[in-house]
Design a protein around this motif. Sequence first.
Motif, PDB file in Angstrom:
ATOM      1  N   ASN A  88      51.067   1.027  62.644  1.00  0.00           N
ATOM      2  CA  ASN A  88      49.891   0.697  63.209  1.00  0.00           C
ATOM      3  C   ASN A  88      48.648   0.790  62.307  1.00  0.00           C
TER       4      ASN A  88
ATOM      5  N   LYS B 166      48.014   8.727  70.392  1.00  0.00           N
ATOM      6  CA  LYS B 166      49.108   8.710  69.418  1.00  0.00           C
ATOM      7  C   LYS B 166      50.285   7.899  69.786  1.00  0.00           C
TER       8      LYS B 166
ATOM      9  N   GLN C 184      50.543   5.293  71.451  1.00  0.00           N
ATOM     10  CA  GLN C 184      50.167   3.867  71.131  1.00  0.00           C
ATOM     11  C   GLN C 184      50.244   3.435  70.054  1.00  0.00           C
ATOM     12  N   ARG C 185      49.930   4.507  68.955  1.00  0.00           N
ATOM     13  CA  ARG C 185      49.936   4.079  67.543  1.00  0.00           C
ATOM     14  C   ARG C 185      51.200   4.169  66.982  1.00  0.00           C
ATOM     15  N   ASP C 186      52.086   5.276  67.529  1.00  0.00           N
ATOM     16  CA  ASP C 186      53.381   5.458  67.037  1.00  0.00           C
ATOM     17  C   ASP C 186      54.311   4.055  67.441  1.00  0.00           C
TER      18      ASP C 186
ATOM     19  N   THR D 125      38.581   7.435  63.418  1.00  0.00           N
ATOM     20  CA  THR D 125      39.420   7.461  62.413  1.00  0.00           C
ATOM     21  C   THR D 125      39.029   8.562  61.429  1.00  0.00           C
TER      22      THR D 125
ATOM     23  N   ALA E  11      47.442  -3.330  68.158  1.00  0.00           N
ATOM     24  CA  ALA E  11      46.702  -1.802  68.228  1.00  0.00           C
ATOM     25  C   ALA E  11      45.599  -2.055  69.209  1.00  0.00           C
TER      26      ALA E  11
ATOM     27  N   TYR F 273      45.612   2.049  62.389  1.00  0.00           N
ATOM     28  CA  TYR F 273      44.913   3.330  62.237  1.00  0.00           C
ATOM     29  C   TYR F 273      45.945   4.401  61.401  1.00  0.00           C
ATOM     30  N   SER F 274      47.042   4.291  61.950  1.00  0.00           N
ATOM     31  CA  SER F 274      47.968   5.271  61.160  1.00  0.00           C
ATOM     32  C   SER F 274      48.095   4.929  59.594  1.00  0.00           C
TER      33      SER F 274
END
Length: 352
Positions: free
Chosen positions: A302, A272, A274-276, A14, A159, A304-305
């Motif tokens: 997400n 990225k 997976q996060r998006d 992170t 996530a 983390y984002s």
Amino acid sequence: MSPPWLLYGANGYTGELIAREAVARGMRPVLAGRSKQKIARLAAELDCPSAVFDLDDHTALVSTLTEVAAVLHCAGPFSQTAASMMQGCLATHVHYLDITGEIDVFELAASVHDKAERSGVVLCPGVGFDVVPTDCVAARLKQAMPDATHLALGFDSRAGLSKGTAKTAIESAGKGSCIRVDGRLVTERLGARTRRIDFGAGEKLGVSIPWGDVSTAYYTTGIGNIEVYTASSQKSVDSMRRANLFRPLLRQRWIRELVKFSAQRRVTPPDKTQRDNNPTYVWGEARNAAGEVKTARLRTANGYSLTVHSALGILGAVLSRPCNPGFTTPSLLAGADFVSTLPGSSTIRIDP
């Protein structure tokens, strides 16, 4: 140009995401951590100043902090690192932010509120996914129901886990779960509470967890009875309950370290894509003595984002305008609707 600030733990999953976004915004944080090779490589790539030191090295810590106005602390487990960084910030009059979700860290920050006031320092742990969305939901529910006596919060996140998040989960597992009852923190067995919840994408099983809002939502709202849930499967709940048998073992440091080492080898952090493609659904429920109920729901990016944008947003607020010193929570510092200003977030909807 904003005042200089320190990003400690910049070489973590992170921390690196935050570092890259900060530079993309035209900022040049001092990138810091314990790993000389990783920090040097990232600092060279991003053209940022750097510092390498262990938090146990108080001299190096204080020397570095005297050159900055604020710290964004991203090196967990925070139960092992936050106290040293907070003490350093109080001694050098430097604002302290972190991305923890650990109840003990929030309680530690609250316990030194008076010292922070005298030092002129803002202490605001939990400026990431832990606990910004749920804290904002708690604040909005308190506005909607000022006489609320009970508060339940929760989220449905698809996530994956970073290595740091996995380590933190293992650290806290030995302590069991936690709720707040009549203003007091009460420890429970893992998996002690379940209920069916529509977090925003259909009803699911929810299981209680020792999430940071058990601490922070009390300071945000004054509501004395607080529980936090996450979406789960019955299989996962059963695993949590079986894990209670091993909690005494996890209180031994060498066993925790062994389990963390094993977990880190298996964990693959989300990329990225997976996060998006994995938003998070956040839910809250307030109830008063008359049995009236109000429910809140929110959709965010997400976790983390969201952490990247919320941490930099709150940091920017602390650096750019006068803030009351002392311990505070994200919604008290940035406002109950702050989460809705972040990319990928909806407004908070209150029903009925």
